[in-house]
Scaffold this motif. Structure first.
Motif, PDB file in Angstrom:
ATOM      1  N   UNK A 175     -68.027   8.576 -48.381  1.00  0.00           N
ATOM      2  CA  UNK A 175     -67.883   8.633 -49.831  1.00  0.00           C
ATOM      3  C   UNK A 175     -66.465   8.999 -50.265  1.00  0.00           C
ATOM      4  N   UNK A 176     -65.544   9.048 -49.309  1.00  0.00           N
ATOM      5  CA  UNK A 176     -64.146   9.285 -49.645  1.00  0.00           C
ATOM      6  C   UNK A 176     -63.498   7.998 -50.141  1.00  0.00           C
ATOM      7  N   UNK A 177     -62.292   8.119 -50.666  1.00  0.00           N
ATOM      8  CA  UNK A 177     -61.653   6.998 -51.355  1.00  0.00           C
ATOM      9  C   UNK A 177     -61.434   5.790 -50.459  1.00  0.00           C
ATOM     10  N   UNK A 178     -61.219   6.019 -49.178  1.00  0.00           N
ATOM     11  CA  UNK A 178     -60.992   4.914 -48.240  1.00  0.00           C
ATOM     12  C   UNK A 178     -62.111   4.915 -47.206  1.00  0.00           C
ATOM     13  N   UNK A 179     -62.893   3.869 -47.173  1.00  0.00           N
ATOM     14  CA  UNK A 179     -64.007   3.793 -46.222  1.00  0.00           C
ATOM     15  C   UNK A 179     -64.358   2.336 -45.966  1.00  0.00           C
ATOM     16  N   UNK A 180     -65.183   2.113 -44.955  1.00  0.00           N
ATOM     17  CA  UNK A 180     -65.651   0.763 -44.661  1.00  0.00           C
ATOM     18  C   UNK A 180     -66.655   0.319 -45.732  1.00  0.00           C
ATOM     19  N   UNK A 210     -70.199  -1.539 -28.396  1.00  0.00           N
ATOM     20  CA  UNK A 210     -69.216  -2.092 -27.475  1.00  0.00           C
ATOM     21  C   UNK A 210     -68.811  -1.034 -26.440  1.00  0.00           C
ATOM     22  N   UNK A 211     -68.020  -1.429 -25.462  1.00  0.00           N
ATOM     23  CA  UNK A 211     -67.717  -0.535 -24.340  1.00  0.00           C
ATOM     24  C   UNK A 211     -66.735   0.575 -24.696  1.00  0.00           C
ATOM     25  N   UNK A 212     -66.035   0.447 -25.827  1.00  0.00           N
ATOM     26  CA  UNK A 212     -65.072   1.471 -26.229  1.00  0.00           C
ATOM     27  C   UNK A 212     -64.899   1.434 -27.732  1.00  0.00           C
ATOM     28  N   UNK A 213     -64.195   2.444 -28.251  1.00  0.00           N
ATOM     29  CA  UNK A 213     -63.905   2.477 -29.686  1.00  0.00           C
ATOM     30  C   UNK A 213     -63.072   1.267 -30.084  1.00  0.00           C
ATOM     31  N   UNK A 214     -62.024   0.987 -29.308  1.00  0.00           N
ATOM     32  CA  UNK A 214     -61.144  -0.138 -29.661  1.00  0.00           C
ATOM     33  C   UNK A 214     -61.873  -1.472 -29.654  1.00  0.00           C
ATOM     34  N   UNK A 215     -62.716  -1.685 -28.648  1.00  0.00           N
ATOM     35  CA  UNK A 215     -63.455  -2.945 -28.591  1.00  0.00           C
ATOM     36  C   UNK A 215     -64.393  -3.075 -29.779  1.00  0.00           C
ATOM     37  N   UNK A 216     -64.926  -1.949 -30.237  1.00  0.00           N
ATOM     38  CA  UNK A 216     -65.781  -1.962 -31.426  1.00  0.00           C
ATOM     39  C   UNK A 216     -64.975  -2.367 -32.653  1.00  0.00           C
ATOM     40  N   UNK A 217     -63.779  -1.793 -32.802  1.00  0.00           N
ATOM     41  CA  UNK A 217     -62.921  -2.124 -33.949  1.00  0.00           C
ATOM     42  C   UNK A 217     -62.468  -3.579 -33.912  1.00  0.00           C
ATOM     43  N   UNK A 218     -62.198  -4.082 -32.707  1.00  0.00           N
ATOM     44  CA  UNK A 218     -61.705  -5.453 -32.568  1.00  0.00           C
ATOM     45  C   UNK A 218     -62.757  -6.494 -32.955  1.00  0.00           C
ATOM     46  N   UNK A 219     -64.018  -6.100 -33.020  1.00  0.00           N
ATOM     47  CA  UNK A 219     -65.047  -7.040 -33.453  1.00  0.00           C
ATOM     48  C   UNK A 219     -64.725  -7.597 -34.837  1.00  0.00           C
ATOM     49  N   UNK A 220     -64.119  -6.771 -35.665  1.00  0.00           N
ATOM     50  CA  UNK A 220     -63.713  -7.209 -37.007  1.00  0.00           C
ATOM     51  C   UNK A 220     -62.206  -7.364 -37.135  1.00  0.00           C
ATOM     52  N   UNK A 221     -61.474  -6.476 -36.487  1.00  0.00           N
ATOM     53  CA  UNK A 221     -60.013  -6.463 -36.618  1.00  0.00           C
ATOM     54  C   UNK A 221     -59.367  -7.136 -35.403  1.00  0.00           C
ATOM     55  N   UNK A 239     -58.060   3.758 -31.419  1.00  0.00           N
ATOM     56  CA  UNK A 239     -57.808   3.556 -32.851  1.00  0.00           C
ATOM     57  C   UNK A 239     -57.959   4.848 -33.643  1.00  0.00           C
ATOM     58  N   UNK A 240     -58.851   5.747 -33.175  1.00  0.00           N
ATOM     59  CA  UNK A 240     -59.098   6.976 -33.933  1.00  0.00           C
ATOM     60  C   UNK A 240     -57.965   7.988 -33.791  1.00  0.00           C
ATOM     61  N   UNK A 241     -56.949   7.680 -32.988  1.00  0.00           N
ATOM     62  CA  UNK A 241     -55.756   8.529 -32.956  1.00  0.00           C
ATOM     63  C   UNK A 241     -55.128   8.595 -34.343  1.00  0.00           C
ATOM     64  N   UNK A 242     -55.191   7.497 -35.050  1.00  0.00           N
ATOM     65  CA  UNK A 242     -54.588   7.429 -36.381  1.00  0.00           C
ATOM     66  C   UNK A 242     -55.620   7.269 -37.499  1.00  0.00           C
ATOM     67  N   UNK A 243     -56.781   6.664 -37.185  1.00  0.00           N
ATOM     68  CA  UNK A 243     -57.758   6.342 -38.222  1.00  0.00           C
ATOM     69  C   UNK A 243     -59.063   7.125 -38.043  1.00  0.00           C
ATOM     70  N   UNK A 244     -59.688   7.460 -39.157  1.00  0.00           N
ATOM     71  CA  UNK A 244     -61.046   8.000 -39.153  1.00  0.00           C
ATOM     72  C   UNK A 244     -61.982   6.872 -39.558  1.00  0.00           C
ATOM     73  N   UNK A 253     -57.875   4.526 -44.215  1.00  0.00           N
ATOM     74  CA  UNK A 253     -58.649   5.340 -43.262  1.00  0.00           C
ATOM     75  C   UNK A 253     -57.770   6.205 -42.353  1.00  0.00           C
ATOM     76  N   UNK A 254     -56.553   6.506 -42.776  1.00  0.00           N
ATOM     77  CA  UNK A 254     -55.640   7.278 -41.930  1.00  0.00           C
ATOM     78  C   UNK A 254     -56.049   8.748 -41.895  1.00  0.00           C
ATOM     79  N   UNK A 255     -55.870   9.378 -40.730  1.00  0.00           N
ATOM     80  CA  UNK A 255     -56.219  10.789 -40.589  1.00  0.00           C
ATOM     81  C   UNK A 255     -55.340  11.676 -41.476  1.00  0.00           C
ATOM     82  N   UNK A 256     -54.088  11.289 -41.650  1.00  0.00           N
ATOM     83  CA  UNK A 256     -53.181  11.968 -42.575  1.00  0.00           C
ATOM     84  C   UNK A 256     -52.134  10.964 -43.030  1.00  0.00           C
TER      85      UNK A 256
END
Length: 310
Positions: A175-180, A210-221, A239-244, A253-256
């Motif tokens: 419910x934050x300003x930037x979300x999927x 998917x087998x990892x966070x990145x592979x999950x993100x790559x499904x769309x990105x 990907x979650x190093x920079x994004x939530x 979706x940046x962490x900061x």
């Protein structure tokens, strides 16, 4: 067939020691296990049950859904009817013996409730259920409603709202300003929790599909996948190093915000620009901070893109 499934189930339960941590001294549960072994089912099936339960609207709602279809050979109602799930009647008439109940107020453990569901629902999507985080604290009936024509968790419009009844931290994030673009009861979207997660468990952290966070993100990105001539290490790593992924107050979706985000890894010593806060600095001009210059931050294929500037 159903009776054979229950016998095989009980054999597996005791032979593998699945109940070693379950208090079988519980009188009700022990009675039910004994009833399964005896297997004294009613000759009249649901007709016997409905003599007492037909005035209960929740019970009758079963016939509105797939589990109550008599014409479907895979439906519980086409097999041992009510007893397919609630166990053999035995001496239940007059409430002399209990039947299995489901949900938060069940008279048996989550494991025994789930074993009933899994006696039919055994497929690749549920093969990880026993190791799933959900299985540790709840049963299938915690999310699924069988006695209904429409199980809400199966409807994308309600899925997120049901998941976030427990996952409150994620509810705050989405419910934050930037979300999927998640579909909720009040918001139309193209995604649900199950777009990324397998609620029945998987072999990955956080039950990802998917087998990892990145592979999950790559499904769309897919454009972020690479391979790139110049790779940005945190992008390759996670990907979650920079994004939530669930949401952030920062776009996108940046962490900061940059440059603070960038300076988690990169010190400003020796950088050509002036300090952040100066309206004429490279950090502040254009409102994109470091990205004013380093626009290809996910990776670059340009021969001179080692600084991700092109």
């Amino acid at each position: 067939m159903r009776r054979l499934l229950f016998k095989l189930l009980l054999t597996a339960v005791f032979s593998t020691g699945c109940w070693s941590n379950v208090a079988l001294s519980n009188t009700t549960e022990q009675q039910l296990l004994d009833k399964f072994e005896v297997g004294k089912y009613s000759n009249k099936g649901a007709d016997t049950c409905l003599m007492c339960h037909k005035n209960n609207s929740k019970v009758m709602a079963l016939f509105d859904g797939v589990h109550g279809e008599m014409g479907n050979s895979e439906s519980p109602m086409a097999q041992l009817q009510c007893e397919s799930c609630h166990g053999p009647q035995g001496k239940h008439r007059g409430k002399n013996e209990p039947m299995i109940t489901f949900g938060a107020n069940s008279n048996v453990t989550n494991e025994l409730q789930d074993s009933v569901c899994l006696s039919c629902h055994q497929d690749s999507k549920r093969m990880g259920w026993h190791d799933a985080l959900h299985a540790e604290e709840q049963s299938c009936a915690s999310c699924h409603d069988i006695h209904t024509g429409q199980d809400k968790i199966m409807n994308p419009a309600f899925e997120v709202s049901i998941c976030t009844e427990c996952h409150t931290e994620q509810k705050l994030d989405i419910n934050k300003r930037s979300s999927h673009p998640l579909a909720t009861g009040t918001k139309v979207g193209s995604m649900t929790c199950s777009s990324c997660h397998s609620s029945h468990g998987s072999m990955t952290d956080a039950s990802l599909k998917q087998v990892s966070i990145n592979e999950t993100c790559y499904e769309c990105h897919a454009e972020k996948r690479g391979p790139f001539l110049w790779e940005h290490e945190p992008v390759v790593e996670d990907c979650t190093t920079c994004h939530n992924p669930h949401g952030s107050v920062n776009e996108p979706l940046l962490n900061s915000r940059a440059p603070l985000l960038c300076q988690d890894c990169h010190a400003s010593d020796g950088h050509a620009s002036r300090a952040y806060g100066d309206d004429n600095s490279a950090f502040s001009g254009g409102g994109q901070s470091c990205l004013n210059c380093h626009g290809s931050i996910h990776g670059s294929n340009h021969p001179l893109g080692n600084a991700f500037q092109r």
